[in-house]
Design a protein around this motif. Structure first.
Motif, PDB file in Angstrom:
ATOM      1  N   LEU A   1       0.831  -1.201   0.000  1.00  9.75           N
ATOM      2  CA  LEU A   1       0.000   0.000   0.000  1.00  9.75           C
ATOM      3  C   LEU A   1       0.868   1.255   0.000  1.00  9.75           C
ATOM      4  O   LEU A   1       2.076   1.207   0.235  1.00  9.75           O
ATOM      5  N   GLY A   2       0.219   2.389  -0.248  1.00  8.12           N
ATOM      6  CA  GLY A   2       0.873   3.671  -0.095  1.00  8.12           C
ATOM      7  C   GLY A   2       2.130   3.819  -0.920  1.00  8.12           C
ATOM      8  O   GLY A   2       2.194   3.447  -2.099  1.00  8.12           O
ATOM      9  N   ILE A   3       3.174   4.372  -0.304  1.00  3.89           N
ATOM     10  CA  ILE A   3       4.427   4.653  -1.009  1.00  3.89           C
ATOM     11  C   ILE A   3       5.066   3.369  -1.519  1.00  3.89           C
ATOM     12  O   ILE A   3       5.535   3.306  -2.662  1.00  3.89           O
ATOM     13  N   ALA A   4       5.095   2.316  -0.692  1.00  3.24           N
ATOM     14  CA  ALA A   4       5.707   1.062  -1.128  1.00  3.24           C
ATOM     15  C   ALA A   4       4.941   0.432  -2.282  1.00  3.24           C
ATOM     16  O   ALA A   4       5.546  -0.186  -3.170  1.00  3.24           O
ATOM     17  N   GLY A   5       3.629   0.582  -2.299  1.00  2.00           N
ATOM     18  CA  GLY A   5       2.812  -0.104  -3.293  1.00  2.00           C
ATOM     19  C   GLY A   5       2.545   0.666  -4.558  1.00  2.00           C
ATOM     20  O   GLY A   5       2.469   0.070  -5.650  1.00  2.00           O
ATOM     21  N   PHE A   6       2.423   2.007  -4.463  1.00  2.00           N
ATOM     22  CA  PHE A   6       1.890   2.725  -5.620  1.00  2.00           C
ATOM     23  C   PHE A   6       2.601   4.026  -5.972  1.00  2.00           C
ATOM     24  O   PHE A   6       2.260   4.637  -6.985  1.00  2.00           O
ATOM     25  N   LEU A   7       3.563   4.488  -5.191  1.00  2.00           N
ATOM     26  CA  LEU A   7       4.289   5.683  -5.587  1.00  2.00           C
ATOM     27  C   LEU A   7       5.163   5.369  -6.802  1.00  2.00           C
ATOM     28  O   LEU A   7       5.877   4.366  -6.820  1.00  2.00           O
ATOM     29  N   ASP A   8       5.110   6.211  -7.812  1.00  2.00           N
ATOM     30  CA  ASP A   8       5.894   6.017  -9.036  1.00  2.00           C
ATOM     31  C   ASP A   8       7.295   6.571  -8.798  1.00  2.00           C
ATOM     32  O   ASP A   8       7.523   7.775  -8.894  1.00  2.00           O
ATOM     33  N   ILE A   9       8.236   5.698  -8.484  1.00  2.00           N
ATOM     34  CA  ILE A   9       9.574   6.100  -8.060  1.00  2.00           C
ATOM     35  C   ILE A   9      10.574   5.784  -9.158  1.00  2.00           C
ATOM     36  O   ILE A   9      10.656   4.636  -9.616  1.00  2.00           O
TER      37      ILE A   9
END
Length: 513
Positions: free
Chosen positions: A147-155
């Motif tokens: 979820l969140g940054i680990a799951g969906f942030l485009d890095i």
């Protein structure tokens, strides 16, 4: 737990011991991928680091879930839906399986992806007890995903949509292992609600998922819900600034989960409006899928043309984001205009269309309707029409219209209200009372049983029991105390969204005329 009598099933990764009770066997917290640790939190899901574990793994108690903060929505108790927040632990990419105790034959399989705005939820939530499905001859699988940054942030430096990749990995686990639990790997229905439903739409548009499931159910999701790379980059820039790091995967890998969760909480309110695109989630979450092509357009081009689809929304989706925080009855004409401006390229025309279609509506009703259609309705209509254009499979539409009496009737047929009925759990005490999702009054006695049976029937046969949806009639089952099939419900309002630009292709996806 009785280790001498509780059932043991051998999976490809090792043996697991479940818990048998009241004719149902549950296996909880079974890993489908390696724990996402350190830099691995931003990598594709990895197979288990060893072929098997020694001995028998205890699968009788819930395990950890994805890092998240407790999520609340005003005065309504949403804990049965979101759960109680983060249960710490590294090994959280897991599934839970419910199956009839006397396993025999090839049973239909249903795999559920939870909602929660891409930042919350888990298999631990009370709403997702799969006993009702197992009781009725279905092997039910629920799953955790990042979820969140680990799951969906485009890095930069990391693959996109890692949470979606987790769901695909769980489907591969199902294909490999579900026969040991009595399920038929050739008859798998992937279903989800809200963010989970939008992920299901994304999986429909994922070539790597081809052949992993036969049917899909999209409950209040969107086939137009993905961010563009430009929009996603704004979120990434804000997340990096909140953490004081460079926007690159190596820098994010050095941040612990607690700080990632805290930073995600500070991302609300980012302006994602661009010169060519509105925010497809109208500010409800700073996270979504990130795609160059919206799922509805990919499905229109032929992806998942052989997958049967049941898709629908609730009549008053937007109420959940207004009524619990006191913004429904206090809504003004200016609020209606603002909701339209946030979600449509021609807001004045949109408001005029809704006022004509609902001449007696209050400002709260109009505001809720526009918000609900912007976030869920338009994308669901687009995905339904895209899928229905292919004759290889069937498309079915529904509208859940039963109104909860909660909050003096203001909650109504809101977002998430169908879930207790789908899981046949409308009796849960947590759902009732002055702050419960279902309010003080009891719903119609047979509504949960009928809704649940309909979802089971679709998973078993591919037909929920009404006429298919097509581009002319758009047959839709309106689900209430009485069930009524209607053609092209809310057609005038639906038409207003036909050219909404929400993806990056040169020509916005248009609903089939």
């Amino acid at each position: 737990m009785n280790p001498d009598t509780d059932p043991i099933v051998t999976t490809a990764q090792g043996a697991v011991r479940g818990l048998r009770q009241d004719g149902i066997t549950a296996f909880l917290n079974i890993p489908y991928a390696a724990p996402p640790l350190d830099a691995g939190r931003f990598a594709p899901p990895q197979p288990q680091p060893h072929e098997s574990w020694d001995g028998v793994r205890d699968a009788t108690v819930p395990g950890p879930n994805a890092p998240q903060s407790e999520r609340k929505l005003g005065s309504v108790d949403m804990s049965p839906y979101f759960g109680a927040g983060w249960k710490h632990g590294e090994d959280y990419l897991t599934v839970s399986v419910w199956t009839p105790a006397a396993v025999g034959g090839d049973l239909p399989v249903m795999v559920f992806a939870h909602g929660g705005g891409f930042v919350a939820g888990s298999t631990r939530s009370a709403m997702y007890d799969g006993s009702g499905f197992a009781r009725d001859g279905v092997v039910l699988v629920t799953l955790n995903y990042r979820l969140g940054i680990a799951g969906f942030l485009d890095i930069p430096g990391a693959p996109v949509n890692r949470g979606l990749l987790d769901v695909v990995a769980a489907l591969r686990w199902v294909r490999e292992n579900i026969a040991a639990f009595g399920g038929d790997p050739r008859n798998v229905t992937l279903f989800g609600q809200s963010a989970g439903a939008t992920i299901v739409g994304g999986v429909l548009a994922t070539p790597e998922a081809t052949g992993l499931f036969r049917r899909a159910i999209v409950q209040s999701g969107s086939g137009l819900g993905a961010f563009t790379t430009e929009q996603a980059a704004r979120v990434t820039k804000a997340a990096a600034a909140a953490l004081g790091i460079d926007p690159h995967v190596d820098a994010f890998a050095d941040i612990d989960d607690e700080r990632l969760v805290e930073a995600a909480n500070r991302l609300a309110g980012i302006d994602l409006q661009t010169e060519t695109h509105s925010d497809p989630l109208i500010g409800l979450s700073p996270f979504s899928l990130v795609l160059d092509t919206q799922p509805a357009e990919s499905v229109s081009a032929g992806l998942s043309a052989d997958v049967d689809l049941l898709i629908g929304t609730n009549t008053e989706e937007g109420n959940l984001y207004l009524a619990p925080v006191g913004n429904y009855s206090t809504s003004t004409a200016a609020d209606v205009d603002a909701a339209a401006a946030r979600s449509h390229p021609n807001p004045a025309q949109l408001v005029e269309t809704y006022r004509k279609a609902r001449p007696e509506a209050s400002c709260g009703e109009l505001r809720s309707a526009i918000m609900g259609d912007a976030a869920f309705g338009a994308g669901s209509w687009a995905l339904a029409s895209a899928h229905a254009a292919h004759p290889q499979s069937a498309t079915f539409g529904y509208e859940f219209a039963w109104r909860s009496p909660a909050l003096n009737g203001e909650l109504g047929a809101t977002h998430a209200i169908e879930l207790p009925f789908v899981f046949d759990l409308a009796h849960l005490p947590q759902l009732h009372g002055p702050n419960g999702l279902l309010g003080l009054d009891k719903p119609p006695a047979d509504l949960a049983a009928r809704v649940h049976e309909t979802w089971v029937r679709f998973a078993r046969t591919g037909n929920p029991g009404w006429d298919p949806y097509d581009s002319e009639r758009r047959a839709t089952m309106r689900i209430d105390a009485e069930w009524t099939q209607v053609d092209d419900p809310r057609g005038q309002e639906r038409q207003a969204w036909r050219t909404r630009p929400t993806h990056r292709s040169a020509h916005p996806f248009k609903d089939t005329p």
